[in-house]
Write a protein that holds these residues in place. Sequence first.
Motif, PDB file in Angstrom:
ATOM      1  N   LEU A   1      -2.681  44.442  33.656  1.00 25.29           N
ATOM      2  CA  LEU A   1      -1.994  45.394  32.789  1.00 25.29           C
ATOM      3  C   LEU A   1      -0.643  45.744  33.402  1.00 25.29           C
ATOM      4  CD1 LEU A   1      -2.005  47.351  30.354  1.00 25.29           C
ATOM      5  CD2 LEU A   1      -3.086  49.031  31.874  1.00 25.29           C
ATOM      6  N   ASN A   2       0.411  45.654  32.589  1.00 31.33           N
ATOM      7  CA  ASN A   2       1.757  45.979  33.068  1.00 31.33           C
ATOM      8  C   ASN A   2       2.272  47.302  32.532  1.00 31.33           C
ATOM      9  OD1 ASN A   2       1.971  43.601  34.577  1.00 31.33           O
ATOM     10  ND2 ASN A   2       2.610  42.452  32.785  1.00 31.33           N
ATOM     11  N   GLY A   3       1.580  47.872  31.550  1.00 32.25           N
ATOM     12  CA  GLY A   3       2.012  49.168  31.045  1.00 32.25           C
ATOM     13  C   GLY A   3       1.802  49.314  29.550  1.00 32.25           C
ATOM     14  N   TYR A   4       2.169  50.514  29.060  1.00 30.69           N
ATOM     15  CA  TYR A   4       1.999  50.855  27.645  1.00 30.69           C
ATOM     16  C   TYR A   4       3.343  51.286  27.077  1.00 30.69           C
ATOM     17  CZ  TYR A   4      -2.908  51.284  29.069  1.00 30.69           C
ATOM     18  OH  TYR A   4      -4.154  51.061  29.583  1.00 30.69           O
ATOM     19  N   ARG A   5       3.515  51.031  25.780  1.00 33.45           N
ATOM     20  CA  ARG A   5       4.694  51.528  25.074  1.00 33.45           C
ATOM     21  C   ARG A   5       4.436  51.449  23.574  1.00 33.45           C
ATOM     22  NH1 ARG A   5       9.003  47.832  25.842  1.00 33.45           N
ATOM     23  NH2 ARG A   5       8.938  47.289  23.659  1.00 33.45           N
ATOM     24  N   ASP A   6       4.748  52.508  22.876  1.00 37.54           N
ATOM     25  CA  ASP A   6       4.648  52.541  21.413  1.00 37.54           C
ATOM     26  C   ASP A   6       3.295  52.059  20.892  1.00 37.54           C
ATOM     27  OD1 ASP A   6       7.327  53.406  21.310  1.00 37.54           O
ATOM     28  OD2 ASP A   6       8.060  51.339  21.308  1.00 37.54           O
ATOM     29  N   GLY A   7       2.224  52.482  21.555  1.00 39.76           N
ATOM     30  CA  GLY A   7       0.888  52.130  21.099  1.00 39.76           C
ATOM     31  C   GLY A   7       0.446  50.719  21.454  1.00 39.76           C
ATOM     32  N   MET A   8       1.233  50.047  22.272  1.00 37.12           N
ATOM     33  CA  MET A   8       0.921  48.678  22.671  1.00 37.12           C
ATOM     34  C   MET A   8       0.606  48.633  24.166  1.00 37.12           C
ATOM     35  SD  MET A   8       1.298  46.955  19.866  1.00 37.12           S
ATOM     36  CE  MET A   8       1.311  45.266  20.389  1.00 37.12           C
ATOM     37  N   ALA A   9      -0.277  47.713  24.529  1.00 35.82           N
ATOM     38  CA  ALA A   9      -0.595  47.451  25.939  1.00 35.82           C
ATOM     39  C   ALA A   9      -0.012  46.085  26.281  1.00 35.82           C
ATOM     40  CB  ALA A   9      -2.106  47.454  26.157  1.00 35.82           C
ATOM     41  N   PHE A  10       0.679  45.996  27.417  1.00 33.44           N
ATOM     42  CA  PHE A  10       1.347  44.761  27.815  1.00 33.44           C
ATOM     43  C   PHE A  10       0.666  44.179  29.048  1.00 33.44           C
ATOM     44  CE2 PHE A  10       4.288  47.223  25.361  1.00 33.44           C
ATOM     45  CZ  PHE A  10       4.906  46.278  24.563  1.00 33.44           C
ATOM     46  N   TYR A  11       0.298  42.906  28.949  1.00 41.48           N
ATOM     47  CA  TYR A  11      -0.427  42.219  30.014  1.00 41.48           C
ATOM     48  C   TYR A  11       0.332  40.977  30.462  1.00 41.48           C
ATOM     49  CZ  TYR A  11      -4.367  45.076  28.566  1.00 41.48           C
ATOM     50  OH  TYR A  11      -5.181  46.128  28.259  1.00 41.48           O
ATOM     51  N   SER A  12       0.056  40.576  31.708  1.00 42.29           N
ATOM     52  CA  SER A  12       0.550  39.297  32.218  1.00 42.29           C
ATOM     53  C   SER A  12      -0.639  38.536  32.787  1.00 42.29           C
ATOM     54  CB  SER A  12       1.634  39.507  33.286  1.00 42.29           C
ATOM     55  OG  SER A  12       1.122  40.229  34.375  1.00 42.29           O
ATOM     56  N   VAL A  13      -0.479  37.221  32.886  1.00 41.47           N
ATOM     57  CA  VAL A  13      -1.540  36.351  33.389  1.00 41.47           C
ATOM     58  C   VAL A  13      -1.514  36.371  34.909  1.00 41.47           C
ATOM     59  CG1 VAL A  13      -2.435  33.983  33.408  1.00 41.47           C
ATOM     60  CG2 VAL A  13      -1.334  34.886  31.349  1.00 41.47           C
ATOM     61  N   THR A  14      -2.678  36.525  35.524  1.00 42.12           N
ATOM     62  CA  THR A  14      -2.789  36.513  36.986  1.00 42.12           C
ATOM     63  C   THR A  14      -2.870  35.066  37.485  1.00 42.12           C
ATOM     64  OG1 THR A  14      -5.196  36.544  36.924  1.00 42.12           O
ATOM     65  CG2 THR A  14      -4.069  38.698  36.958  1.00 42.12           C
ATOM     66  N   ASP A  15      -2.837  34.911  38.806  1.00 40.83           N
ATOM     67  CA  ASP A  15      -3.014  33.577  39.396  1.00 40.83           C
ATOM     68  C   ASP A  15      -4.385  33.009  39.038  1.00 40.83           C
ATOM     69  OD1 ASP A  15      -0.486  33.606  40.498  1.00 40.83           O
ATOM     70  OD2 ASP A  15      -1.161  34.271  42.475  1.00 40.83           O
ATOM     71  N   ALA A  16      -5.393  33.873  38.960  1.00 39.32           N
ATOM     72  CA  ALA A  16      -6.737  33.424  38.561  1.00 39.32           C
ATOM     73  C   ALA A  16      -6.717  32.895  37.125  1.00 39.32           C
ATOM     74  CB  ALA A  16      -7.741  34.564  38.693  1.00 39.32           C
ATOM     75  N   GLY A  17      -5.951  33.532  36.259  1.00 37.97           N
ATOM     76  CA  GLY A  17      -5.827  33.080  34.878  1.00 37.97           C
ATOM     77  C   GLY A  17      -5.120  31.740  34.780  1.00 37.97           C
ATOM     78  N   ARG A  18      -4.077  31.563  35.579  1.00 37.91           N
ATOM     79  CA  ARG A  18      -3.367  30.279  35.611  1.00 37.91           C
ATOM     80  C   ARG A  18      -4.308  29.162  36.066  1.00 37.91           C
ATOM     81  NH1 ARG A  18       2.430  30.198  35.847  1.00 37.91           N
ATOM     82  NH2 ARG A  18       3.299  32.262  35.504  1.00 37.91           N
TER      83      ARG A  18
END
Length: 142
Positions: free
Chosen positions: A58-75
């Motif tokens: 999780l990278n944060g929230y804004r305007d009712g949205m949650a922003f995610y990035s892929v981890t090394d495990a996901g890659r």
Amino acid sequence: MTSNPRVNRYLKDKAIDHIDHALGRPVDPMGETYRNHFAVSKGSELATAFEASPNWQLNGYRDGMAFYSVTDAGRKALKDHLKAIGDPWQPYSVTWGGHTVLIAAKSIGNAKYSTYLDVSDCYSELKFVDFAREAKARRVAA
């Protein structure tokens, strides 16, 4: 020249397809990608699934949205999945007319043809048979 070209693919496993989409569908998920983000509605079913997965951060929230990035495990999960399904996309270097491009393709012939389609708009008199004879293509390490 992009060092990690993108591909046009869809993966049946939706969890893995979300990772692929977030990274911009790169040939090499472990390489540098031009993007790494995925936005979902805060508190949604998908956000809950991302929170429970080691593949997302999780990278944060804004305007009712949650922003995610892929981890090394996901890659790594995406890389392993692509290998398991026998994903045919590979990076190829194609040189023609003194210029070299790096593209994603399924074979050397496909790499040449894709490059031909890209340049044929500017060289309308160019026939594929002539382009294929002159162009040099090789698979490059991912």
